[in-house]
Every structure is written in structure tokens, then in C-alpha cells.
Design a protein around this motif. Structure first.
Motif, PDB file in Angstrom:
ATOM      1  N   GLU A  72      39.557  22.717  49.023  1.00  0.00           N
ATOM      2  CA  GLU A  72      39.228  24.101  49.355  1.00  0.00           C
ATOM      3  C   GLU A  72      40.486  24.882  49.726  1.00  0.00           C
ATOM      4  OE1 GLU A  72      36.197  24.422  52.338  1.00  0.00           O
ATOM      5  OE2 GLU A  72      34.789  23.208  51.192  1.00  0.00           O
ATOM      6  N   MET A  73      41.357  24.265  50.531  1.00  0.00           N
ATOM      7  CA  MET A  73      42.607  24.924  50.919  1.00  0.00           C
ATOM      8  C   MET A  73      43.470  25.189  49.690  1.00  0.00           C
ATOM      9  SD  MET A  73      43.444  22.903  54.464  1.00  0.00           S
ATOM     10  CE  MET A  73      45.123  23.424  54.500  1.00  0.00           C
ATOM     11  N   LYS A  74      43.514  24.210  48.800  1.00  0.00           N
ATOM     12  CA  LYS A  74      44.292  24.365  47.574  1.00  0.00           C
ATOM     13  C   LYS A  74      43.734  25.505  46.732  1.00  0.00           C
ATOM     14  CE  LYS A  74      45.557  21.804  43.411  1.00  0.00           C
ATOM     15  NZ  LYS A  74      45.330  20.571  42.661  1.00  0.00           N
ATOM     16  N   ASP A  75      42.404  25.541  46.588  1.00  0.00           N
ATOM     17  CA  ASP A  75      41.754  26.597  45.808  1.00  0.00           C
ATOM     18  C   ASP A  75      42.006  27.972  46.428  1.00  0.00           C
ATOM     19  OD1 ASP A  75      40.828  24.622  44.117  1.00  0.00           O
ATOM     20  OD2 ASP A  75      38.780  24.632  44.912  1.00  0.00           O
ATOM     21  N   LYS A  76      41.889  28.044  47.769  1.00  0.00           N
ATOM     22  CA  LYS A  76      42.122  29.327  48.444  1.00  0.00           C
ATOM     23  C   LYS A  76      43.568  29.775  48.274  1.00  0.00           C
ATOM     24  CE  LYS A  76      38.476  29.083  51.902  1.00  0.00           C
ATOM     25  NZ  LYS A  76      38.139  28.971  53.324  1.00  0.00           N
ATOM     26  N   ALA A  77      44.501  28.834  48.374  1.00  0.00           N
ATOM     27  CA  ALA A  77      45.912  29.180  48.198  1.00  0.00           C
ATOM     28  C   ALA A  77      46.166  29.669  46.776  1.00  0.00           C
ATOM     29  CB  ALA A  77      46.800  27.973  48.511  1.00  0.00           C
ATOM     30  N   ALA A  78      45.562  28.998  45.802  1.00  0.00           N
ATOM     31  CA  ALA A  78      45.729  29.416  44.405  1.00  0.00           C
ATOM     32  C   ALA A  78      45.106  30.789  44.193  1.00  0.00           C
ATOM     33  CB  ALA A  78      45.100  28.382  43.470  1.00  0.00           C
ATOM     34  N   SER A  79      43.932  31.018  44.785  1.00  0.00           N
ATOM     35  CA  SER A  79      43.262  32.303  44.654  1.00  0.00           C
ATOM     36  C   SER A  79      44.091  33.410  45.297  1.00  0.00           C
ATOM     37  CB  SER A  79      41.881  32.236  45.306  1.00  0.00           C
ATOM     38  OG  SER A  79      41.256  33.493  45.266  1.00  0.00           O
ATOM     39  N   THR A  80      44.639  33.128  46.476  1.00  0.00           N
ATOM     40  CA  THR A  80      45.477  34.107  47.167  1.00  0.00           C
ATOM     41  C   THR A  80      46.723  34.415  46.352  1.00  0.00           C
ATOM     42  OG1 THR A  80      44.671  33.341  49.301  1.00  0.00           O
ATOM     43  CG2 THR A  80      46.729  34.578  49.307  1.00  0.00           C
ATOM     44  N   ALA A  81      47.331  33.376  45.800  1.00  0.00           N
ATOM     45  CA  ALA A  81      48.528  33.589  44.974  1.00  0.00           C
ATOM     46  C   ALA A  81      48.184  34.414  43.743  1.00  0.00           C
ATOM     47  CB  ALA A  81      49.129  32.241  44.562  1.00  0.00           C
ATOM     48  N   GLU A  82      47.034  34.139  43.144  1.00  0.00           N
ATOM     49  CA  GLU A  82      46.609  34.899  41.963  1.00  0.00           C
ATOM     50  C   GLU A  82      46.336  36.356  42.336  1.00  0.00           C
ATOM     51  OE1 GLU A  82      42.820  34.740  39.002  1.00  0.00           O
ATOM     52  OE2 GLU A  82      43.809  32.824  39.426  1.00  0.00           O
ATOM     53  N   ASP A  83      45.679  36.569  43.489  1.00  0.00           N
ATOM     54  CA  ASP A  83      45.434  37.934  43.960  1.00  0.00           C
ATOM     55  C   ASP A  83      46.741  38.684  44.196  1.00  0.00           C
ATOM     56  OD1 ASP A  83      42.729  37.462  43.865  1.00  0.00           O
ATOM     57  OD2 ASP A  83      42.482  37.205  46.031  1.00  0.00           O
ATOM     58  N   MET A  84      47.685  38.018  44.835  1.00  0.00           N
ATOM     59  CA  MET A  84      48.988  38.651  45.103  1.00  0.00           C
ATOM     60  C   MET A  84      49.708  38.969  43.794  1.00  0.00           C
ATOM     61  SD  MET A  84      49.169  39.174  48.269  1.00  0.00           S
ATOM     62  CE  MET A  84      50.864  39.659  48.392  1.00  0.00           C
ATOM     63  N   ASN A  85      49.618  38.062  42.837  1.00  0.00           N
ATOM     64  CA  ASN A  85      50.237  38.280  41.538  1.00  0.00           C
ATOM     65  C   ASN A  85      49.619  39.502  40.866  1.00  0.00           C
ATOM     66  OD1 ASN A  85      51.788  37.878  39.253  1.00  0.00           O
ATOM     67  ND2 ASN A  85      50.518  36.261  38.440  1.00  0.00           N
ATOM     68  N   GLN A  86      48.284  39.596  40.914  1.00  0.00           N
ATOM     69  CA  GLN A  86      47.598  40.740  40.301  1.00  0.00           C
ATOM     70  C   GLN A  86      47.958  42.030  41.026  1.00  0.00           C
ATOM     71  OE1 GLN A  86      45.851  40.628  37.442  1.00  0.00           O
ATOM     72  NE2 GLN A  86      45.864  42.827  37.590  1.00  0.00           N
ATOM     73  N   LYS A  87      48.013  41.984  42.356  1.00  0.00           N
ATOM     74  CA  LYS A  87      48.378  43.183  43.127  1.00  0.00           C
ATOM     75  C   LYS A  87      49.794  43.614  42.808  1.00  0.00           C
ATOM     76  CE  LYS A  87      45.133  42.553  46.904  1.00  0.00           C
ATOM     77  NZ  LYS A  87      44.943  42.280  48.318  1.00  0.00           N
ATOM     78  N   THR A  88      50.682  42.641  42.634  1.00  0.00           N
ATOM     79  CA  THR A  88      52.063  42.960  42.276  1.00  0.00           C
ATOM     80  C   THR A  88      52.115  43.618  40.903  1.00  0.00           C
ATOM     81  OG1 THR A  88      52.864  41.097  43.582  1.00  0.00           O
ATOM     82  CG2 THR A  88      54.369  41.977  41.944  1.00  0.00           C
ATOM     83  N   LYS A  89      51.336  43.066  39.955  1.00  0.00           N
ATOM     84  CA  LYS A  89      51.286  43.673  38.621  1.00  0.00           C
ATOM     85  C   LYS A  89      50.726  45.089  38.684  1.00  0.00           C
ATOM     86  CE  LYS A  89      50.803  39.451  35.848  1.00  0.00           C
ATOM     87  NZ  LYS A  89      49.892  38.685  34.979  1.00  0.00           N
TER      88      LYS A  89
END
Length: 154
Positions: A72-89
Motif C-alpha cells: 500500500e505504501m509503495k502504491d501510494k508513493a507511486a501514485s503521489t509521484a505520478e500525480d506530481m509528474n502530471q502536475k509538473t506537466k
């Protein structure tokens, strides 16, 4: 001495409820086994085994829960990283749009300024030409006046 030892052994065996069997080929002593202590031991081992099984199950369950929590922690970290990547884009896209808008506005401002300069220049030209015409007409009139006055004096 040998008989003494054998006698004491036989006495002790008899007190323990042992049975001596003799035949021409061998002599054997059978000692009965007390069942109760053995059963207690088996029960104790059974309880101990059950406790160990329960502990192993609990440890296995704990391990499974830790794995799930880690996933779950891994999934949340990946989701957060993906969200940050999308926000950066998205932010980069907005910055590019803003830069494009600013470029268009600057271009329009420059065109407006150039148009204003051209209009002002045209007005100055018209004013200067108009003044020049007025001056020319005024000079002409003055020249004619001077000529008439000279003609009158002559």
C-alpha cells in the motif's frame, strides 16, 4: 559381588513392578512404563505444538499484513509521484501557454505602438505641410503687398 549387584537390581526392578523372564537362551527384565507421565508429556507437547502453530500462524499473518502495508505504501508513493509528474506537466503546459499569450500581447503592443508612431508622424507631416502652406501663402501675400507698395511709389 556379581550376585549382589544382580540381587540389588532384581530387588529394585521388583519394587518398580518389573518382571524377570528366564529361558535357556537369555534372561530378560521387563520394566513396565508408567502411562500417566507419558500422557502428560504428550498432552504438554500437544499444547506446546498448538501454541507453536498459533504463534507461527500469527507470525505468518503479521508478515502478510506487513507485506500488504508495504505494498500500500509503495502504491501510494507511486501514485503521489505520478500525480506530481502530471502536475509538473500541467504547470509546464500552463507556463508555455502563458508565454505564448505574453508573446502575442507584446507583438500586439509593438504593432499598436508602431501604428501610433505612424499616425503621429502623419499628423506632424500634415501640420508641418499645413504650416508651410500657410507660411508660403503669407509670404506670397506679403510679397504682393510689397510689390504693390513699390509700384505705388514708382
Amino acid at each position: 559381588m556379581a550376585s549382589m549387584s544382580l540381587t540389588s537390581i532384581l530387588t529394585k526392578s521388583h519394587n518398580a513392578g518389573a518382571m524377570v523372564v528366564r529361558n535357556p537362551w537369555s534372561s530378560r527384565v521387563f520394566v513396565p512404563v508408567a502411562l500417566r507421565p507419558f500422557q502428560k508429556s504428550v498432552r504438554h507437547e500437544s499444547v506446546t505444538t498448538q501454541a507453536c502453530d498459533k504463534a507461527a500462524d500469527a507470525a505468518g499473518q503479521g508478515t502478510s499484513e506487513l507485506k500488504m502495508a508495504g505494498q500500500e505504501m509503495k502504491d501510494k508513493a507511486a501514485s503521489t509521484a505520478e500525480d506530481m509528474n502530471q502536475k509538473t506537466k500541467d504547470a509546464a503546459g500552463k507556463a508555455a501557454d502563458t508565454a505564448q499569450d505574453l508573446t502575442e500581447k507584446a507583438k500586439q503592443t509593438a504593432q499598436d505602438a508602431w501604428g501610433s508612431v505612424k499616425d503621429t508622424t502623419q499628423k506632424i507631416k500634415e501640420t508641418v505641410v499645413g504650416k508651410a502652406e500657410e507660411s508660403k501663402d503669407s509670404i506670397k501675400q506679403n510679397a504682393e503687398k510689397v510689390k504693390r507698395e513699390m509700384d505705388m511709389k514708382n
